[in-house]
Scaffold this motif. Structure first.
Motif, short mmCIF file in Angstrom:
data_model
loop_
_atom_site.label_atom_id
_atom_site.label_comp_id
_atom_site.label_asym_id
_atom_site.label_seq_id
_atom_site.Cartn_x
_atom_site.Cartn_y
_atom_site.Cartn_z
N TYR A 33 -6.25 1.89 -3.58
CA TYR A 33 -6.09 1.34 -2.23
C TYR A 33 -6.67 2.29 -1.18
CZ TYR A 33 -3.35 -2.82 -3.38
OH TYR A 33 -2.95 -4.05 -3.85
N TYR A 81 1.68 -4.39 4.80
CA TYR A 81 0.81 -5.23 3.99
C TYR A 81 0.93 -6.71 4.37
CZ TYR A 81 -1.51 -7.36 0.01
OH TYR A 81 -2.36 -8.10 -0.77
N ASP A 125 -7.89 -7.95 -1.94
CA ASP A 125 -8.13 -7.89 -0.49
C ASP A 125 -9.62 -7.82 -0.17
OD1 ASP A 125 -5.10 -6.78 0.50
OD2 ASP A 125 -5.75 -6.25 -1.52
N TYR A 175 -0.04 -3.24 -1.61
CA TYR A 175 0.80 -4.45 -1.52
C TYR A 175 2.28 -4.13 -1.39
CZ TYR A 175 1.79 -4.02 -6.58
OH TYR A 175 2.18 -3.58 -7.82
N TYR A 233 -7.51 -0.18 2.00
CA TYR A 233 -6.54 -1.26 2.19
C TYR A 233 -5.12 -0.72 2.09
CZ TYR A 233 -10.54 -4.25 1.14
OH TYR A 233 -11.76 -4.85 1.14
N GLU A 234 -4.22 -1.42 2.75
CA GLU A 234 -2.78 -1.12 2.65
C GLU A 234 -2.31 -1.57 1.26
OE1 GLU A 234 1.04 0.05 3.82
OE2 GLU A 234 -0.77 0.25 5.04
N ARG A 292 -3.02 -9.11 -7.76
CA ARG A 292 -3.25 -7.98 -6.86
C ARG A 292 -4.61 -7.33 -7.07
NH1 ARG A 292 0.49 -8.89 -3.04
NH2 ARG A 292 2.58 -8.97 -3.92
#
Length: 147
Positions: free
Chosen positions: A122, A135, A83, A130, A127-128, A61
């Motif tokens: 995040y 996600y 990501d 996880y 970013y969304e 992650r």
């Protein structure tokens, strides 16, 4: 249409450093540790020092990036969501953020890795999480997963 449900984050088993576990990659080429990290402007940021794995799904992650210092002394550590990776090569990976953006991220300390800290990371990178309902796994040449 049913709404996707967010996964509950388990505070005690969020993430584990790959180097602190018995986890390995089925394909050694997926192990991106020790590769240099290059930002969106083509500037070298540092190197991938370690990987943080979601123990529940056994997926990488976060990257732990080490920047600066001499012979490992005085390094600054950053946690970056996978990501952000846009490409992976044999000796480097590129990310979609600038060096300045990464340098402004919330300070990383292994003792701070909890749900609140990860949420802040995040949010900072946009970013969304996880564990969020919306996600989707990132797309790049190989997504580091642990079999």
């Amino acid at each position: 249409m049913a709404k996707a449900k967010a996964k509950k984050v388990d505070e005690k088993a969020l993430l584990i450093r790959m180097s602190d576990s018995n986890l390995t990659f089925a394909d050694g080429a997926q192990d991106i540790r020790r590769r240099k990290v290059v930002d969106s402007n083509g500037e070298e940021l540092g190197k991938v020092d370690d990987l943080f794995v979601d123990q529940g799904e056994e997926k990488v992650r976060f990257l732990e990036i080490s920047a600066g210092g001499f012979l490992g002394l005085g390094d600054t550590k950053f946690l970056l969501p996978v990501d952000a990776i846009t490409s992976v090569k044999a000796d480097e990976l590129r990310i979609d953020r600038t060096r300045a953006h990464v340098a402004g991220a919330p300070r990383f300390s292994p003792e701070l890795v909890d749900a609140r800290f990860l949420t802040n990371i995040y949010e900072y990178y946009g970013y969304e999480p996880y564990w969020g309902a919306g996600y989707t796994s990132p797309r790049y040449p190989y997504y580091p997963t642990v079999p």
